[in-house]
Design a protein around this motif. Structure first.
Motif, PDB file in Angstrom:
ATOM      1  N   LEU A  64       0.417  -1.503  -0.292  1.00 11.59           N
ATOM      2  CA  LEU A  64      -0.221  -0.360   0.117  1.00 11.59           C
ATOM      3  C   LEU A  64       0.747   1.524  -0.511  1.00 11.59           C
ATOM      4  O   LEU A  64       1.691   1.374   0.390  1.00 11.59           O
ATOM      5  CB  LEU A  64      -1.170  -0.126   1.276  1.00 11.59           C
ATOM      6  N   PRO A  65       0.499   2.353  -0.321  1.00  7.36           N
ATOM      7  CA  PRO A  65       1.357   3.406  -0.749  1.00  7.36           C
ATOM      8  C   PRO A  65       1.266   4.046   0.757  1.00  7.36           C
ATOM      9  O   PRO A  65       0.398   4.332   1.882  1.00  7.36           O
ATOM     10  CB  PRO A  65       0.485   4.261  -1.643  1.00  7.36           C
ATOM     11  N   ASN A  66       2.559   4.831   1.342  1.00  3.85           N
ATOM     12  CA  ASN A  66       2.631   5.907   2.429  1.00  3.85           C
ATOM     13  C   ASN A  66       1.779   6.934   2.201  1.00  3.85           C
ATOM     14  O   ASN A  66       1.671   7.533   1.452  1.00  3.85           O
ATOM     15  CB  ASN A  66       3.996   6.358   2.185  1.00  3.85           C
ATOM     16  N   PHE A  67       0.648   6.756   3.115  1.00  3.11           N
ATOM     17  CA  PHE A  67       0.068   8.092   3.382  1.00  3.11           C
ATOM     18  C   PHE A  67       0.050   9.556   4.497  1.00  3.11           C
ATOM     19  O   PHE A  67      -0.639   8.350   5.328  1.00  3.11           O
ATOM     20  CB  PHE A  67      -1.535   7.555   3.194  1.00  3.11           C
ATOM     21  N   ASN A  68       0.853  10.121   4.266  1.00  3.90           N
ATOM     22  CA  ASN A  68       0.746  11.160   5.607  1.00  3.90           C
ATOM     23  C   ASN A  68       0.157  12.593   5.345  1.00  3.90           C
ATOM     24  O   ASN A  68       0.463  12.700   4.903  1.00  3.90           O
ATOM     25  CB  ASN A  68       3.000  11.002   5.224  1.00  3.90           C
ATOM     26  N   VAL A  69       0.275  12.890   6.986  1.00  4.95           N
ATOM     27  CA  VAL A  69      -0.988  13.965   6.990  1.00  4.95           C
ATOM     28  C   VAL A  69       0.122  14.278   7.941  1.00  4.95           C
ATOM     29  O   VAL A  69      -0.068  13.784   8.980  1.00  4.95           O
ATOM     30  CB  VAL A  69      -2.057  13.417   7.395  1.00  4.95           C
ATOM     31  N   ALA A  70       0.449  15.846   8.523  1.00  7.09           N
ATOM     32  CA  ALA A  70       1.319  16.479   8.973  1.00  7.09           C
ATOM     33  C   ALA A  70       0.358  17.976   9.041  1.00  7.09           C
ATOM     34  O   ALA A  70       0.002  18.461   8.203  1.00  7.09           O
ATOM     35  CB  ALA A  70       2.548  16.701   8.654  1.00  7.09           C
ATOM     36  N   ALA A  71       1.044  18.641  10.404  1.00 12.05           N
ATOM     37  CA  ALA A  71      -0.175  20.206  10.157  1.00 12.05           C
ATOM     38  C   ALA A  71       0.982  20.479  11.841  1.00 12.05           C
ATOM     39  O   ALA A  71       1.261  19.671  12.814  1.00 12.05           O
ATOM     40  CB  ALA A  71      -1.055  19.994  11.234  1.00 12.05           C
ATOM     41  N   GLN A  72       1.962  21.815  11.501  1.00 13.25           N
ATOM     42  CA  GLN A  72       2.374  22.596  12.883  1.00 13.25           C
ATOM     43  C   GLN A  72       2.550  23.921  12.833  1.00 13.25           C
ATOM     44  O   GLN A  72       1.739  23.827  11.810  1.00 13.25           O
ATOM     45  CB  GLN A  72       3.570  21.829  12.574  1.00 13.25           C
ATOM     46  N   GLN A  73       2.206  23.984  13.349  1.00 14.51           N
ATOM     47  CA  GLN A  73       1.634  25.680  13.739  1.00 14.51           C
ATOM     48  C   GLN A  73       3.233  26.650  15.098  1.00 14.51           C
ATOM     49  O   GLN A  73       3.507  25.820  15.505  1.00 14.51           O
ATOM     50  CB  GLN A  73       0.670  25.855  14.518  1.00 14.51           C
ATOM     51  N   ASP A  74       3.236  27.376  14.712  1.00 14.06           N
ATOM     52  CA  ASP A  74       5.184  27.793  14.617  1.00 14.06           C
ATOM     53  C   ASP A  74       5.345  29.129  15.341  1.00 14.06           C
ATOM     54  O   ASP A  74       3.928  30.023  15.012  1.00 14.06           O
ATOM     55  CB  ASP A  74       6.445  27.585  14.435  1.00 14.06           C
ATOM     56  N   TYR A  75       5.624  29.471  15.840  1.00 14.97           N
ATOM     57  CA  TYR A  75       5.873  31.364  16.361  1.00 14.97           C
ATOM     58  C   TYR A  75       7.498  31.206  15.822  1.00 14.97           C
ATOM     59  O   TYR A  75       8.284  30.921  16.705  1.00 14.97           O
ATOM     60  CB  TYR A  75       5.415  31.668  17.656  1.00 14.97           C
ATOM     61  N   GLY A  76       7.931  32.399  15.413  1.00 14.40           N
ATOM     62  CA  GLY A  76       9.311  32.800  15.092  1.00 14.40           C
ATOM     63  C   GLY A  76       9.779  33.448  14.212  1.00 14.40           C
ATOM     64  O   GLY A  76       8.627  34.420  13.892  1.00 14.40           O
ATOM     65  N   THR A  77      11.307  34.237  14.259  1.00 15.88           N
ATOM     66  CA  THR A  77      11.297  35.271  13.251  1.00 15.88           C
ATOM     67  C   THR A  77      11.574  34.473  12.288  1.00 15.88           C
ATOM     68  O   THR A  77      11.790  32.860  11.805  1.00 15.88           O
ATOM     69  CB  THR A  77      12.581  35.908  13.553  1.00 15.88           C
ATOM     70  N   VAL A  78      11.939  35.671  11.442  1.00 16.16           N
ATOM     71  CA  VAL A  78      12.582  34.948   9.271  1.00 16.16           C
ATOM     72  C   VAL A  78      12.880  35.907   8.495  1.00 16.16           C
ATOM     73  O   VAL A  78      13.113  36.370   7.396  1.00 16.16           O
ATOM     74  CB  VAL A  78      10.939  35.171   8.371  1.00 16.16           C
ATOM     75  N   ASN A  79      14.502  36.156   9.514  1.00 22.80           N
ATOM     76  CA  ASN A  79      15.690  36.743   9.222  1.00 22.80           C
ATOM     77  C   ASN A  79      16.098  35.630   7.768  1.00 22.80           C
ATOM     78  O   ASN A  79      15.995  34.432   7.848  1.00 22.80           O
ATOM     79  CB  ASN A  79      16.335  36.630  10.376  1.00 22.80           C
ATOM     80  N   GLY A  80      16.061  36.439   6.879  1.00 22.90           N
ATOM     81  CA  GLY A  80      17.225  35.480   5.783  1.00 22.90           C
ATOM     82  C   GLY A  80      18.446  36.015   6.072  1.00 22.90           C
ATOM     83  O   GLY A  80      18.576  36.680   5.650  1.00 22.90           O
ATOM     84  N   GLN A  81      19.141  35.134   5.090  1.00 21.46           N
ATOM     85  CA  GLN A  81      20.693  35.145   4.707  1.00 21.46           C
ATOM     86  C   GLN A  81      20.452  34.518   3.361  1.00 21.46           C
ATOM     87  O   GLN A  81      21.223  33.473   2.826  1.00 21.46           O
ATOM     88  CB  GLN A  81      21.813  35.152   5.550  1.00 21.46           C
ATOM     89  N   ASN A  82      21.475  35.519   2.285  1.00 17.45           N
ATOM     90  CA  ASN A  82      21.852  34.559   0.842  1.00 17.45           C
ATOM     91  C   ASN A  82      22.946  33.912   1.600  1.00 17.45           C
ATOM     92  O   ASN A  82      23.948  34.106   2.299  1.00 17.45           O
ATOM     93  CB  ASN A  82      22.756  35.851   0.212  1.00 17.45           C
ATOM     94  N   GLY A  83      23.527  32.681   0.668  1.00 17.55           N
ATOM     95  CA  GLY A  83      24.576  31.323   1.047  1.00 17.55           C
ATOM     96  C   GLY A  83      23.966  29.982   1.020  1.00 17.55           C
ATOM     97  O   GLY A  83      22.848  30.072   1.367  1.00 17.55           O
ATOM     98  N   PRO A  84      24.666  29.052   1.256  1.00 17.27           N
ATOM     99  CA  PRO A  84      23.803  28.005   1.150  1.00 17.27           C
ATOM    100  C   PRO A  84      23.870  27.208   2.281  1.00 17.27           C
ATOM    101  O   PRO A  84      24.450  27.642   3.429  1.00 17.27           O
ATOM    102  CB  PRO A  84      25.792  27.493   0.806  1.00 17.27           C
ATOM    103  N   LEU A  85      23.166  26.038   2.922  1.00 11.88           N
ATOM    104  CA  LEU A  85      22.561  25.945   3.711  1.00 11.88           C
ATOM    105  C   LEU A  85      22.534  23.894   3.165  1.00 11.88           C
ATOM    106  O   LEU A  85      21.590  23.460   2.767  1.00 11.88           O
ATOM    107  CB  LEU A  85      21.342  25.963   4.279  1.00 11.88           C
ATOM    108  N   TYR A  86      22.452  23.266   4.464  1.00 14.39           N
ATOM    109  CA  TYR A  86      22.712  22.308   4.697  1.00 14.39           C
ATOM    110  C   TYR A  86      22.189  21.569   5.858  1.00 14.39           C
ATOM    111  O   TYR A  86      23.004  20.994   6.463  1.00 14.39           O
ATOM    112  CB  TYR A  86      23.788  20.842   4.129  1.00 14.39           C
ATOM    113  N   GLY A  87      21.424  20.652   6.150  1.00 14.89           N
ATOM    114  CA  GLY A  87      21.336  20.624   6.695  1.00 14.89           C
ATOM    115  C   GLY A  87      21.463  18.885   8.109  1.00 14.89           C
ATOM    116  O   GLY A  87      20.851  18.308   7.457  1.00 14.89           O
ATOM    117  N   PHE A  88      22.619  18.769   8.567  1.00 11.92           N
ATOM    118  CA  PHE A  88      23.192  17.522   8.894  1.00 11.92           C
ATOM    119  C   PHE A  88      22.230  17.662  10.117  1.00 11.92           C
ATOM    120  O   PHE A  88      22.276  18.204  11.054  1.00 11.92           O
ATOM    121  CB  PHE A  88      24.111  17.883   9.029  1.00 11.92           C
ATOM    122  N   GLY A  89      21.105  16.183   9.994  1.00 14.12           N
ATOM    123  CA  GLY A  89      20.964  15.321  10.326  1.00 14.12           C
ATOM    124  C   GLY A  89      19.525  15.899  10.640  1.00 14.12           C
ATOM    125  O   GLY A  89      18.701  15.537  12.400  1.00 14.12           O
TER     126      GLY A  89
END
Length: 460
Positions: A64-89
Motif C-alpha cells: 500500500l502507498p505511504n499516506f502521510n498527513v502533517a500539521a504544525q503551528q509555529d512562532y518565530g522570526t524570518v530573518n534570511g541570509q544568502n548562502g548555502p545550507l545543508y541540514g546535517f541530521g
C-alpha cells in the motif's frame, strides 16, 4: 435435622462421583489429546505459526502507498541570509524570509498543513516476492508445529506403553513377593516343627527380602514413568489407571509397503529449503530500480504580509491570522530510484542464501536417509518382537509347571529349598519376559509409525 441429612447426602454423592472419576481408565487417546492441548512447546509453536500468518498479512499491506498527513503551528522570526545550507541530521530550521542588511526580532505565527503520498508502484516483483517469502516462513512454522505434534504423540505413546508395562511388571513382582512369602511361611513352620534345618529359614527370609527389593525397584520404575507421562501431558503428577489391553493382545500389523515422502519431519525440512529459496529470490529483486509515484498537497499560513519585503512593519502577532491558510501548492510526480552499486553488494547476499539452501538440502538428505534406515529397523523389530511374543507363553507355562512341581516336592520333603528358589527365579524371569514381549510388539509398531510419519498406523 432434614437439612443436615440433605447436605450429608450431597457430600456422599460428590465423594462417590469423584471416586468413580478417579477410577476411570485413562486411555491412550485421552493422554495424547491432553498432551497436545497442554504441552508448552506445542502451544508455543502454535503461537509462532499464528504470528507468521500475521506477517503474511503485514507483507501484503506493505504494498500500500505511504499516506502521510502533517500539521504544525509555529512562532518565530524570518530573518534570511544568502548562502548555502545543508541540514546535517535534520537539526537546522527552515525559516524563510527577506534577506535584510541587519538582524531584527520581528516575529509572528505561521502554520504548515501537508499531505504526502509516496508509492513504489513497480519494483520488478519486489512486493510479490516479499509476500511469497512471508508465506514460505508461515509454512515453515506450520510444518514445524505439525512435526512437533507428531513427535510428541510418539513420545506420549511410548511413555504410556512403558507405564503399562511397568504396572504389569509391578503386578508380577507383587505376585512373586506373595509366592516368596508363602514359601517363607512354609519353611518357618517346618523349621519350628524340627522337620528341616534352620538354615532354610534364613534362606527363605533372604529370598523374601530379595523379592521385596525387586518389587520396590519395579514400583520406582513405575513411578518414574508415571511422572514422565504427567510431564509430557503438562499436568501435575498423579497415579494413572491405564488401559491394560496392550498387555493382553497384539495389534493388527500392517503388511503393505509405506512411503516416507510425507513424513512430518521431512516436510519441515522441505519448508526450510523453500523459505531459503524464496529469500534468495526476494534478495534478487533489489538488483533493480524502483518506480515511485509521489503526490504532495501543501497549505501554509503566515502572520507576515506580502509587503514585508519593503515594509518591515507588515506583520502581526495575532495567532489566528498567523495560522490561517493563505497559500496552497500541489505536486504530482513519477520518479525512479536505482542504486547502481546495489547489485554488487546484494549478489553476495544471494550467493550466501543459495549456499544456505544447499546446506538445508544436505540436512534433508541426511534426515531422509535416517528415516529410511529406521523404517527398515522397525520391520526387523516387529519380526523379533513377534518371535518373542510366540515363545513367551511357552516359557511361562514351562516355568510355572516347574515351580509348582518343585514347591509340591519341597512341601513333601522330596527336594531342597535351593531347587524351589531356582524354579521361582525361572518363573519370575518368564513372567517378566512375557510382559516385555507384549509391550515390545506395540513398541515396534510405534517405531514403524514414527518411521513412516503416520501415527494412524499405531492409533488405528
Amino acid at each position: 435435622m432434614w437439612s443436615k441429612k440433605y447436605w450429608l447426602l450431597v457430600l456422599v454423592a460428590l465423594f462417590a462421583g469423584f471416586h468413580s472419576y478417579a477410577q476411570q481408565v485413562f486411555t491412550l487417546k485421552q493422554a495424547i489429546d491432553t498432551a497436545i492441548a497442554n504441552y508448552g512447546t506445542i502451544k508455543a509453536k502454535a503461537s509462532y505459526t499464528a504470528a507468521a500468518r500475521e506477517q503474511v498479512s503485514q507483507a501484503r499491506r506493505d504494498y500500500l502507498p505511504n499516506f502521510n498527513v502533517a500539521a504544525q503551528q509555529d512562532y518565530g522570526t524570518v530573518n534570511g541570509q544568502n548562502g548555502p545550507l545543508y541540514g546535517f541530521g535534520g537539526l537546522s530550521v527552515a525559516s524563510s524570509g527577506l534577506p535584510l542588511d541587519h538582524q531584527n526580532w520581528n516575529a509572528s505565527f505561521g502554520a504548515l498543513y501537508l499531505t504526502n503520498v509516496n508509492w513504489d508502484f513497480f519494483a520488478f516483483g519486489r512486493a510479490k516476492e516479499k509476500v511469497k517469502t512471508a508465506l514460505a516462513a508461515a509454512t515453515q512454522n506450520d510444518k514445524d508445529w505439525q512435526q512437533e505434534i507428531f513427535k510428541h504423540k510418539i513420545k506420549v505413546a511410548a511413555t504410556y506403553l512403558n507405564l503399562v508395562a511397568a504396572q504389569q511388571l509391578t503386578r508380577s513382582y507383587r505376585e512373586n513377593l506373595e509366592r516368596a512369602d508363602t514359601i517363607r511361611k512354609v519353611v518357618v513352620t517346618r523349621v519350628k516343627n524340627g522337620l528341616i534345618a534352620g538354615v532354610d529359614s534364613s534362606q527363605a527370609n533372604a529370598e523374601y527380602s530379595s523379592a521385596k527389593i525387586a518389587l520396590t525397584k519395579a514400583l520406582d520404575f513405575e513411578q518414574t514413568q508415571s511422572n514422565e507421562l504427567a510431564q509430557l501431558m503438562g499436568i501435575p503428577p498423579q497415579p494413572f489407571k491405564l488401559d491394560t489391553s496392550y498387555m493382553a493382545r497384539i495389534p493388527a500389523l500392517p503388511q503393505q509397503p509405506f512411503s516416507v515422502e510425507n513424513h512430518p519431519l521431512l516436510q519441515w525440512y522441505k519448508s526450510r529449503i523453500a523459505l531459503s529459496d524464496e529469500q534468495a529470490k526476494y534478495s534478487k529483486t533489489f538488483y533493480y530500480p524502483a518506480f515511485t509515484l509521489v503526490g504532495v498537497l501543501q497549505t501554509r499560513g503566515s502572520g507576515f504580509g506580502y509587503g514585508y519585503a519593503t515594509d518591515q512593519t507588515d506583520f502581526t502577532h495575532n495567532y489566528w491570522d498567523g495560522i490561517k491558510p493563505t497559500r496552497t501548492n500541489y505536486l504530482f510526480g513519477v520518479g525512479v530510484t536505482w542504486n547502481i552499486t546495489q547489485p554488487f553488494r546484494i549478489s553476495r547476499q544471494v550467493r550466501s542464501q543459495q549456499l544456505v539452501s544447499k546446506g538445508l538440502q544436505d540436512e534433508y538428505n541426511l534426515a531422509d536417509q535416517q528415516i529410511r534406515a529406521q523404517l527398515d529397523l522397525s520391520d526387523t523389530k516387529i519380526k523379533n518382537a513377534l518371535d518373542n511374543y510366540l515363545e513367551a507363553p511357552v516359557q511361562v507355562k514351562a516355568a510355572s509347571d516347574a515351580y509348582l512341581q518343585k514347591s509340591v516336592l519341597y512341601k513333601n520333603g522330596l527336594t531342597n529349598l535351593v531347587d524351589v528358589t531356582q524354579a521361582l527365579y525361572a518363573l519370575v524371569r518368564a513372567e517378566t519376559d512375557k510382559d516385555i514381549a507384549y509391550s515390545n510388539v506395540w513398541q515396534a509398531l510405534l517405531l514403524k509409525a514414527a518411521a513412516v510419519g503416520d501415527f494412524s498406523i499405531f492409533e488405528n
